[in-house]
Each structure stands twice: as C-alpha cells, then as structure tokens.
Design an enzyme around this catalytic site. Structure first.
Site, PDB file in Angstrom:
ATOM      1  CG  HIS A  86      -5.569   3.898  -7.510  1.00 29.05           C
ATOM      2  ND1 HIS A  86      -6.077   3.585  -6.276  1.00 29.05           N
ATOM      3  CD2 HIS A  86      -4.283   3.440  -7.526  1.00 29.05           C
ATOM      4  CE1 HIS A  86      -5.130   2.974  -5.567  1.00 29.05           C
ATOM      5  NE2 HIS A  86      -4.028   2.870  -6.308  1.00 29.05           N
ATOM      6  CD  GLU A  87      -1.506   3.395  -9.950  1.00 30.29           C
ATOM      7  OE1 GLU A  87      -0.676   3.940  -9.188  1.00 30.29           O
ATOM      8  OE2 GLU A  87      -1.897   2.228  -9.777  1.00 30.29           O
ATOM      9  CG  HIS A 103      -0.543   6.285  -5.592  1.00 29.07           C
ATOM     10  ND1 HIS A 103      -0.841   6.038  -4.271  1.00 29.07           N
ATOM     11  CD2 HIS A 103      -0.880   5.158  -6.271  1.00 29.07           C
ATOM     12  CE1 HIS A 103      -1.329   4.820  -4.142  1.00 29.07           C
ATOM     13  NE2 HIS A 103      -1.374   4.257  -5.351  1.00 29.07           N
ATOM     14  CG  ASP A 143      -1.950   1.733  -2.821  1.00 26.27           C
ATOM     15  OD1 ASP A 143      -2.760   2.080  -3.695  1.00 26.27           O
ATOM     16  OD2 ASP A 143      -0.776   1.403  -3.075  1.00 26.27           O
TER      17      ASP A 143
END
Length: 191
Positions: free
Chosen positions: A114-115, A118, A124
């Site tokens: 997920h990170e 980014h 998000d």
C-alpha cells in the site's frame, strides 16, 4: 548521417544481432520500462516483505520494475510508533516508513505494498473494501489482501507510460507529498 546511411546502419546492426541470436527490442520511449531502485537497509525486519511487495507491483504493471539495492529511488524504513506512512518526493521516488506496532496488527505485506502504491502515484481510498489495496487500514485488521485492484494497477501503468511529461514525473507541484493515516493508530493493549 543521410537517411540512406541511417537505414543501412540499422539494417547491419539488425543482421548482426540476428546472426548472433540476440533479440533487440525497439520499444517506443513511452513503452520503456521504468526501474525504481529500492533500499531496505533501514528496515531489516521487513526486507523480505518489501521484496514480496516489489514482486507484486512488478507483476501487476507492464512497464515498471522495482529492483532491490541498485540505488535509492525508494528507501524503506522501520520505525516504532507514529504510524506507517509514505513520503513521495516525486513519482517513483520517496520514503516508506513501516511502524512495527501497526505491522503487528495489520498485514505487513499489505502495509508495504500500500505505501509503495503512494510512491507510485496512488492516493488513499478509505472505502473499507479489502479488494482495494489503497483502502489501507479502513478494511480492518482481518484484511490481508496485498494486491492492487485492476484499476489501481492500470493507473500506475498509465502514470509510468509516458503520458505525463518528464517535468510532471520529476516534481510535484507542492513538493513532497506525505501520506499519513492510512492505518488507524495502534490499538491499546487490553489490561
């Protein structure tokens, strides 16, 4: 070099490489794969998990390769407290911080993937849907899905497809972008 000389030179190179059994790809600049070098030296407990996350992104996208320890476009850090988050300095560049307390409650692989999302340009999406990687912690501690949805993977592929200018890819209009609060604060132990 004249046009005829250029064509002759290309033909000679192609013939020579074909004779040697070498395949030469001639992709358009927009189709060339981007390589993002990541470094896990500051997150030793999560190095193998970061490698798995890189593999997930490599398999989900068609023009992006995340490679370990070839440079430092992306640095991954292990922290205790403060929450997991990402700081994107430009598309494909930045830092990911993995909070060991959150990683004890949420899937570490989902957090890192997920990170990294980014860093690859995704925002998000707090909709609580476990099938959406960028929903982060809003999907709850039972969600362990580390895979981007087709839409998320396609968005990253498009961001790295050359549809943005080099200036847009290398800088954000407001400088670094910090992505915090993807994961709820660590739960207090029950006494």
């Amino acid at each position: 070099m004249t046009s005829r000389s250029s064509r002759l030179a290309v033909a000679l190179v192609a013939t020579a490489t074909a004779t040697l059994g070498v395949t030469v790809a001639n992709p358009s600049p927009a189709a060339a794969a981007a390589t993002i070098c990541y470094n896990t030296s500051q997150a030793p407990s999560y190095a193998s998990t970061a490698n798995q996350a890189a593999s997930i992104w490599n398999n989900a996208t068609s023009n992006l390769t995340l490679t370990a320890n070839c440079g430092s476009n992306l640095r991954i850090y292990q922290i205790t407290g403060g929450g997991s988050y990402a700081v994107r300095t430009s598309l494909g560049n930045g830092r990911v911080y993995i909070d060991t307390q959150q990683a004890a409650q949420y899937s570490p692989l989902r957090i890192i993937t997920h990170e990294i999302g980014h860093i690859l340009g995704l925002p998000d999406n707090y909709n609580g849907n476990c099938a959406i990687l960028m929903s982060g912690g809003s999907a709850g501690t039972s969600c362990t899905n580390p895979y981007p949805s087709t839409a998320e993977a396609n968005r990253v592929t498009n961001l790295f497809a050359g549809t943005r200018s080099a200036t847009e890819r290398s800088t954000d209009s407001s400088g670094a972008t910090v992505f915090r609060d993807s994961w709820p604060a660590a739960l207090a132990p029950v006494s």
